[in-house]
Scaffold this active site. Structure first.
Site, PDB file in Angstrom:
ATOM      1  N   TYR A   1       2.282  -6.301 -23.013  1.00 55.73           N
ATOM      2  CA  TYR A   1       3.309  -6.475 -23.762  1.00 55.73           C
ATOM      3  C   TYR A   1       4.584  -7.610 -24.547  1.00 55.73           C
ATOM      4  O   TYR A   1       4.906  -7.616 -25.411  1.00 55.73           O
ATOM      5  CB  TYR A   1       4.937  -5.324 -23.154  1.00 55.73           C
ATOM      6  CG  TYR A   1       5.595  -4.589 -23.840  1.00 55.73           C
ATOM      7  CD1 TYR A   1       5.393  -3.715 -24.403  1.00 55.73           C
ATOM      8  CD2 TYR A   1       6.924  -4.961 -23.367  1.00 55.73           C
ATOM      9  CE1 TYR A   1       6.402  -3.507 -25.503  1.00 55.73           C
ATOM     10  CE2 TYR A   1       7.643  -5.528 -24.083  1.00 55.73           C
ATOM     11  CZ  TYR A   1       7.902  -3.782 -25.215  1.00 55.73           C
ATOM     12  OH  TYR A   1       9.212  -3.300 -25.427  1.00 55.73           O
TER      13      TYR A   1
ATOM     14  N   SER B   1      11.635  -6.985 -28.521  1.00 57.94           N
ATOM     15  CA  SER B   1      11.882  -6.988 -26.969  1.00 57.94           C
ATOM     16  C   SER B   1      12.559  -7.713 -26.362  1.00 57.94           C
ATOM     17  O   SER B   1      11.820  -9.703 -26.917  1.00 57.94           O
ATOM     18  CB  SER B   1      11.320  -6.667 -26.344  1.00 57.94           C
ATOM     19  OG  SER B   1      11.285  -6.551 -25.074  1.00 57.94           O
TER      20      SER B   1
END
Length: 251
Positions: free
Chosen positions: A156, A142
């Site tokens: 995350y 990501s």
């Protein structure tokens, strides 16, 4: 570069996994799809084989946190397809809360799914590739892995930085072999995971555009790729350079 014919995609029942499956099917690839939602996988497989009669699509229900089951499913995919050419480690979880606010369980689940289960998928894939002496491992990280993120993104981002570092290590270990490793860093792309963000940033790409950018990058087999390349490649340099006080105000 040889065509990667037999492709495994985890987390293929929705979002980027489903989008990549559609695009690879259109390119005539045989697919092995897995996710927790078997009904959605079955519907997707039926649709893809109807649209593209020359391909094979096999599916398995799989929770990637069941680590032994990951290895079993990947072995079944290899047997049914006669080998695996590419494995896309895509399954992930996006929930989280600021650290120290009483939500350890949610943050732990995110890290376990994105990092520990990601390791289980890499272990299973690379074991097969080592036996075959060929293959392409793709790890979906990501853009948030670029640096530590505040608030609900902290766990995350850490999990995605961890899986990116894992891919770096695997790539280094396999450098002198026919096995290639690609890490992709998606920016904001419309999906179930990013719906909370869609209203807050003008940078979000449509699901279709995001999947196209991912497949295009994966087919090139670079070591690393930010997708879509614009604006996320230049933004990665900017985000790394910003002072923490400034960065915190804009994310």
């Amino acid at each position: 570069m040889a065509v990667r014919k037999n492709i495994v995609i985890t987390g293929a029942s929705a979002g980027l996994g489903e989008g990549m499956a559609r695009l690879f099917a259109a390119r005539g690839r045989d697919l092995a799809l897995c996710a927790r939602r078997r009904d959605r996988l079955d519907a997707l497989a039926a649709e893809l084989t109807e649209r593209h009669p020359g391909i094979r699509v096999i599916v398995r229900e799989l929770d990637v946190n069941d680590h032994d089951r990951v290895a079993t499913v990947f072995d079944e995919f290899r047997t049914e397809l006669g080998g695996l050419d590419r494995v896309i480690v895509n399954a992930g979880l996006g929930k989280g809360q600021p650290v120290g606010t009483g939500h350890f369980a949610a943050n732990r689940q995110t890290v376990e799914t994105n990092l520990v289960a990601g390791l289980a998928q890499c272990e299973a894939a690379v074991s097969i590739f080592r036996e075959q002496n060929a293959g392409h491992l793709v790890v979906v990280s990501s853009f948030s892995a670029v640096r530590g993120m505040p608030r609900t993104m902290t766990a995350y981002a850490a999990s995605k930085a961890g899986i990116a570092a894992l891919a770096d290590g695997i790539r280094t270990d396999l450098l002198a072999t026919p096995i290639s490793v690609t890490t992709v860093f998606p920016g904001y792309i419309e999906s179930e995971m990013t719906r909370r963000t869609a209203g807050r940033t003008p940078l979000i790409a449509s699901a279709e555009a995001g999947a196209r950018a991912l497949v295009k990058a994966i087919e090139r087999e670079p070591a690393k790729a930010y997708v879509p390349s614009w604006p996320w490649t230049p933004l990665s340099l900017l985000v790394r350079a910003l002072p923490t006080s400034v960065f915190r105000r804009i994310v």
